[in-house]
Design a protein around this motif. Sequence first.
Motif, PDB file in Angstrom:
ATOM      1  N   VAL A  55       0.851  -1.189   0.000  1.00  0.00           N
ATOM      2  CA  VAL A  55       0.000   0.000   0.000  1.00  0.00           C
ATOM      3  C   VAL A  55       0.887   1.238   0.000  1.00  0.00           C
ATOM      4  O   VAL A  55       2.032   1.209   0.454  1.00  0.00           O
ATOM      5  N   ASP A  81      -6.817   1.800  -5.106  1.00  0.00           N
ATOM      6  CA  ASP A  81      -7.407   0.513  -4.760  1.00  0.00           C
ATOM      7  C   ASP A  81      -7.848  -0.299  -5.977  1.00  0.00           C
ATOM      8  O   ASP A  81      -8.203  -1.469  -5.850  1.00  0.00           O
ATOM      9  N   ASN A 117      -5.716  -0.929  -8.241  1.00  0.00           N
ATOM     10  CA  ASN A 117      -4.475  -1.614  -8.591  1.00  0.00           C
ATOM     11  C   ASN A 117      -4.437  -3.037  -8.019  1.00  0.00           C
ATOM     12  O   ASN A 117      -5.200  -3.370  -7.107  1.00  0.00           O
ATOM     13  N   CYS A 132      -2.192  -4.143  -6.101  1.00  0.00           N
ATOM     14  CA  CYS A 132      -1.452  -4.054  -4.835  1.00  0.00           C
ATOM     15  C   CYS A 132      -0.052  -4.649  -4.946  1.00  0.00           C
ATOM     16  O   CYS A 132       0.505  -5.146  -3.961  1.00  0.00           O
ATOM     17  N   CYS A 187      -1.888  -0.485  -3.681  1.00  0.00           N
ATOM     18  CA  CYS A 187      -3.224  -0.011  -3.321  1.00  0.00           C
ATOM     19  C   CYS A 187      -3.109   1.166  -2.358  1.00  0.00           C
ATOM     20  O   CYS A 187      -2.023   1.517  -1.898  1.00  0.00           O
ATOM     21  N   SER A 235      -8.439  -2.847   0.947  1.00  0.00           N
ATOM     22  CA  SER A 235      -8.318  -3.358  -0.415  1.00  0.00           C
ATOM     23  C   SER A 235      -7.188  -4.372  -0.527  1.00  0.00           C
ATOM     24  O   SER A 235      -7.332  -5.415  -1.167  1.00  0.00           O
ATOM     25  N   ALA A 236      -6.068  -4.075   0.122  1.00  0.00           N
ATOM     26  CA  ALA A 236      -4.910  -4.972   0.032  1.00  0.00           C
ATOM     27  C   ALA A 236      -5.207  -6.330   0.647  1.00  0.00           C
ATOM     28  O   ALA A 236      -4.780  -7.368   0.124  1.00  0.00           O
TER      29      ALA A 236
END
Length: 264
Positions: A40, A46, A48, A50, A56, A61-62
């Motif tokens: 992150v 988010d 992406n 990660c 992210c 999200s990760a």
Amino acid sequence: MQTSTFRRLLSRIDFLALAFVTALSLGATAANAQATRTWVSGVGDDANPCSRTAPCMTFASAISKTATGGEIDVLDPGGFGTVTITKSILLDGSTGAVGSILFSAQTGIIINAGPTGVVILRNLTLNGAGTTKGPTAINVIKAAKVFIENVKIQNTAVSGITVQSGAGAQVFVQNTSFMNTGTDPLDPTTYDSAAILVKDANSVVYLSNSSIFGSNKAFGTGGDGAPQTASGGKIISYNNNRYVGNGTTAVPDTSEPTQIIYER
């Protein structure tokens, strides 16, 4: 001759259809794959995957893109949002790039990793400051083991760390500071509040090389209910801890004679 050609054409169509379905399946598998390590960044997105080159922005999200037992690392300083952890994982702010979580009016980190889950929180800053303070920085609902290392916890209404009834967890806290925690408690006749609060009879918190400053009280082992009674959970303090300027002394009182143990 025409029949043979037609059959060959059908076979060719079947082959292409099978190849297309297989490609779709492999693509879906790749899209749903979870990485062992994710990243992150304060300037991440988010959307992406990660990865290190496409990080992210939030822990939430990760964690959805990280495999069980995997690791989320912080690339640079930033605020990465509250998160609920439902599996074994390592959240690492990384030395020199401490990850921050602001949790005004809500809980910072919820751990509900199941009876075998192992969660590690390292190099994080959790701040509940705001118009309405966040109730708890780290709320352990269920886990086998939780390791909290080099974490700064400040400005909470009820507690820095709460181990809930039924958690069944061993919680190891080291090199961690608590400041201004549990200072706006709920009804004190019904709910306990403290920097470290254990509500579960089968859970133990081990504290070392840590400090508790300016909090309502350092330790609590009261269960919920009126009148409030001791939960039976244990807090074992050893190895160079400091408790200063708290509203209630850290020395065990007669209401909790067996739950808080000091080993120097």
